[in-house]
Each structure stands twice: as C-alpha cells, then as structure tokens.
Design a protein around this motif. Sequence first.
Motif, PDB file in Angstrom:
ATOM      1  N   GLN A  20       0.860  -1.171   0.000  1.00 46.22           N
ATOM      2  CA  GLN A  20       0.000   0.000   0.000  1.00 46.22           C
ATOM      3  C   GLN A  20       0.901   1.226   0.000  1.00 46.22           C
ATOM      4  O   GLN A  20       1.683   1.426   0.922  1.00 46.22           O
ATOM      5  CB  GLN A  20      -0.903   0.015   1.220  1.00 46.22           C
ATOM      6  CG  GLN A  20      -1.913  -1.103   1.224  1.00 46.22           C
ATOM      7  CD  GLN A  20      -2.815  -1.046   2.440  1.00 46.22           C
ATOM      8  OE1 GLN A  20      -2.579  -0.291   3.367  1.00 46.22           O
ATOM      9  NE2 GLN A  20      -3.853  -1.849   2.432  1.00 46.22           N
ATOM     10  N   ILE A  21       0.798   2.020  -1.044  1.00 44.90           N
ATOM     11  CA  ILE A  21       1.603   3.225  -1.172  1.00 44.90           C
ATOM     12  C   ILE A  21       0.646   4.383  -1.432  1.00 44.90           C
ATOM     13  O   ILE A  21      -0.222   4.296  -2.296  1.00 44.90           O
ATOM     14  CB  ILE A  21       2.625   3.090  -2.326  1.00 44.90           C
ATOM     15  CG1 ILE A  21       3.563   1.918  -2.043  1.00 44.90           C
ATOM     16  CG2 ILE A  21       3.401   4.382  -2.507  1.00 44.90           C
ATOM     17  CD1 ILE A  21       4.503   1.602  -3.171  1.00 44.90           C
ATOM     18  N   SER A  25       2.406   9.742  -2.977  1.00 46.98           N
ATOM     19  CA  SER A  25       3.830   9.398  -2.895  1.00 46.98           C
ATOM     20  C   SER A  25       4.579   9.823  -4.148  1.00 46.98           C
ATOM     21  O   SER A  25       4.132   9.543  -5.265  1.00 46.98           O
ATOM     22  CB  SER A  25       4.000   7.890  -2.694  1.00 46.98           C
ATOM     23  OG  SER A  25       5.354   7.528  -2.804  1.00 46.98           O
ATOM     24  N   PRO A  26       5.737  10.453  -3.993  1.00 44.84           N
ATOM     25  CA  PRO A  26       6.541  10.824  -5.164  1.00 44.84           C
ATOM     26  C   PRO A  26       7.170   9.602  -5.838  1.00 44.84           C
ATOM     27  O   PRO A  26       7.693   9.709  -6.947  1.00 44.84           O
ATOM     28  CB  PRO A  26       7.617  11.748  -4.578  1.00 44.84           C
ATOM     29  CG  PRO A  26       7.735  11.329  -3.154  1.00 44.84           C
ATOM     30  CD  PRO A  26       6.351  10.888  -2.747  1.00 44.84           C
ATOM     31  N   ALA A  30       7.976   8.471 -10.116  1.00 52.42           N
ATOM     32  CA  ALA A  30       9.378   8.102 -10.369  1.00 52.42           C
ATOM     33  C   ALA A  30       9.451   6.685 -10.929  1.00 52.42           C
ATOM     34  O   ALA A  30      10.216   6.408 -11.862  1.00 52.42           O
ATOM     35  CB  ALA A  30      10.194   8.211  -9.089  1.00 52.42           C
ATOM     36  N   LEU A  31       8.655   5.786 -10.373  1.00 47.93           N
ATOM     37  CA  LEU A  31       8.632   4.408 -10.867  1.00 47.93           C
ATOM     38  C   LEU A  31       8.058   4.357 -12.274  1.00 47.93           C
ATOM     39  O   LEU A  31       8.572   3.644 -13.141  1.00 47.93           O
ATOM     40  CB  LEU A  31       7.828   3.530  -9.906  1.00 47.93           C
ATOM     41  CG  LEU A  31       7.839   2.034 -10.166  1.00 47.93           C
ATOM     42  CD1 LEU A  31       9.255   1.487 -10.223  1.00 47.93           C
ATOM     43  CD2 LEU A  31       7.036   1.313  -9.101  1.00 47.93           C
TER      44      LEU A  31
END
Length: 64
Positions: A20-21, A25-26, A30-31
């Motif tokens: 769980q993110i 979230s930055p 980025a991913l």
Amino acid sequence: MSDERAAVRVETLIDSMGRQISDESPHRPALAESFAALTRLGADHTPDDRIALAERAVFLTVLF
C-alpha cells in the motif's frame, strides 16, 4: 510508453506485491518514469518478472 500505461503498470506492480503506497507518494511517478525508460531501452517485462522489474526500476531511478 504513455503516462497512463506507465501509471497502470505501477499500480499493477504495487498490487501484485501486496503493498500500500499513498497516492501522493513521489515514488509512483518516479517508478512510472523508470518503466518508460526500461521500455525505451528494450528491457520490458512480463508480470512474472516483478522483482527483477522493481530492481531495474530502482537502479534507473538512482542512475538518472
């Protein structure tokens, strides 16, 4: 690779790993950028390669 497709790949990877993110979230964009770079380099993946894919994405995030 489109931004939308990369975002879907991020969601799929996170879900498949049972994580769980936060949506804020930055790490998500980025991913997604790393996935796009992998695709441009011809190092795409299959869903079964999720650990190797995550390792490559982290490497590219650090590298770039």
